[in-house]
Design an enzyme around this catalytic site. Sequence first.
Site, PDB file in Angstrom:
ATOM      1  N   LEU A 152      -7.362  -9.852 -12.031  1.00  0.00           N
ATOM      2  CA  LEU A 152      -8.075  -9.302 -13.190  1.00  0.00           C
ATOM      3  C   LEU A 152      -9.502  -8.943 -12.755  1.00  0.00           C
ATOM      4  O   LEU A 152     -10.167  -9.732 -12.087  1.00  0.00           O
ATOM      5  CB  LEU A 152      -8.098 -10.314 -14.339  1.00  0.00           C
ATOM      6  N   GLY A 194       0.784  -1.250   0.000  1.00  0.00           N
ATOM      7  CA  GLY A 194       0.000   0.000   0.000  1.00  0.00           C
ATOM      8  C   GLY A 194       0.807   1.287   0.000  1.00  0.00           C
ATOM      9  O   GLY A 194       0.297   2.335   0.397  1.00  0.00           O
ATOM     10  N   ASP A 246      -2.869  -4.550 -18.666  1.00  0.00           N
ATOM     11  CA  ASP A 246      -1.885  -3.516 -19.056  1.00  0.00           C
ATOM     12  C   ASP A 246      -2.037  -3.038 -20.493  1.00  0.00           C
ATOM     13  O   ASP A 246      -1.053  -2.725 -21.167  1.00  0.00           O
ATOM     14  CB  ASP A 246      -0.448  -4.046 -18.847  1.00  0.00           C
ATOM     15  N   GLU A 299       6.916   6.118  -8.941  1.00  0.00           N
ATOM     16  CA  GLU A 299       5.479   5.844  -8.819  1.00  0.00           C
ATOM     17  C   GLU A 299       4.819   6.790  -7.821  1.00  0.00           C
ATOM     18  O   GLU A 299       3.713   7.284  -8.049  1.00  0.00           O
ATOM     19  CB  GLU A 299       5.248   4.402  -8.357  1.00  0.00           C
ATOM     20  N   HIS A 319       1.599   0.853 -13.291  1.00  0.00           N
ATOM     21  CA  HIS A 319       2.404  -0.318 -13.625  1.00  0.00           C
ATOM     22  C   HIS A 319       3.880   0.030 -13.450  1.00  0.00           C
ATOM     23  O   HIS A 319       4.321   1.107 -13.882  1.00  0.00           O
ATOM     24  CB  HIS A 319       2.116  -0.731 -15.082  1.00  0.00           C
TER      25      HIS A 319
HETATM   26  C1  GAR Z   1       3.661  -1.155  -7.285  1.00  0.00           C
HETATM   27  O1  GAR Z   1       5.008  -1.187  -7.665  1.00  0.00           O
HETATM   28  C2  GAR Z   1       2.762  -1.210  -8.498  1.00  0.00           C
HETATM   29  O2  GAR Z   1       3.280  -0.532  -9.608  1.00  0.00           O
HETATM   30  C3  GAR Z   1       2.715  -2.685  -8.771  1.00  0.00           C
HETATM   31  O3  GAR Z   1       2.569  -3.269  -7.484  1.00  0.00           O
HETATM   32  C4  GAR Z   1       3.280  -2.443  -6.557  1.00  0.00           C
HETATM   33  C5  GAR Z   1       2.377  -2.179  -5.380  1.00  0.00           C
HETATM   34  O4  GAR Z   1       3.096  -1.549  -4.352  1.00  0.00           O
HETATM   35  N1  GAR Z   1       1.646  -3.035  -9.652  1.00  0.00           N
HETATM   36  C6  GAR Z   1       1.757  -3.986 -10.569  1.00  0.00           C
HETATM   37  O5  GAR Z   1       2.748  -4.675 -10.692  1.00  0.00           O
HETATM   38  C7  GAR Z   1       0.535  -4.152 -11.459  1.00  0.00           C
HETATM   39  N2  GAR Z   1       0.859  -4.893 -12.649  1.00  0.00           N
HETATM   40  P1  GAR Z   1       2.357  -0.806  -3.198  1.00  0.00           P
HETATM   41  O6  GAR Z   1       1.318  -1.798  -2.611  1.00  0.00           O
HETATM   42  O7  GAR Z   1       3.430  -0.486  -2.213  1.00  0.00           O
HETATM   43  O8  GAR Z   1       1.694   0.412  -3.753  1.00  0.00           O
END
Ligand code: GAR
Length: 203
Positions: free
Chosen positions: A89, A11, A147, A176, A106
């Site tokens: 999904l 999160g 994606d 991100e 992503h």
């Molecule tokens: C993030 O790096 C996000 O980009 C990735 O999961 C992580 C979640 O981190 N998403 C994917 O890989 C989707 N294909 P977080 O829970 O710390 O935000």
Amino acid sequence: MNLAVFVSGRGSNLKALIDAEELKSLINIVAVVSNKSDCLAFEIAKKKSIDCFTVSNEVSSNSLLFTDLLEIFLEKKISLIVLAGFLKLIPAEFISSFEGKIINIHPALLPSFGGKGMFGMNVHKAVFNSSAKISGATVHFVDSIYDNGLIISQEAVDISDVDSYEEIAERVLNIEHKLLPFTVKKIAENKIVIINKRVKILD
Ligand code: GAR
């Protein structure tokens, strides 16, 4: 603007949205949804008194179905759904009910290193093994294919000097945490337009 954020694990992107000063007057995160009832992201949401919902594609006693969620979201007047590390999904019917209102972050530069199975560390391992010199993050609209939707925003990072995929993950995650709040702000301000199947971000 009322937002729902979908998560699966830690999160940190949810936290970036909650903490973003520039979003405070623009958005309200009114729901956090996960396929895992014990995820860390729920802890973050609960500290801010945000409602948490566990969702599943199968009927079970401790989770909701996407059809239940749809009703809750209509009631909560949700106008943007952010997938921030949600790894399941989403059913096509749910996506079509919120067409153009679901975005995903992503951890790579799409259209490379995307698709089924490309999530979290799998992405960074694939990037590392590919010998690519740059990676980055992408925010895109969600359709029913992994994606695949139109790209809204991207930022690249130099990875030419890294020695591990973990280093790539760290650099991309930093991006991100800025790119997602930036993109949500532009959407909330109505500064996103689609022309000739390309997404333009207005100043
Ligand atoms: C993030 O790096 C996000 O980009 C990735 O999961 C992580 C979640 O981190 N998403 C994917 O890989 C989707 N294909 P977080 O829970 O710390 O935000």
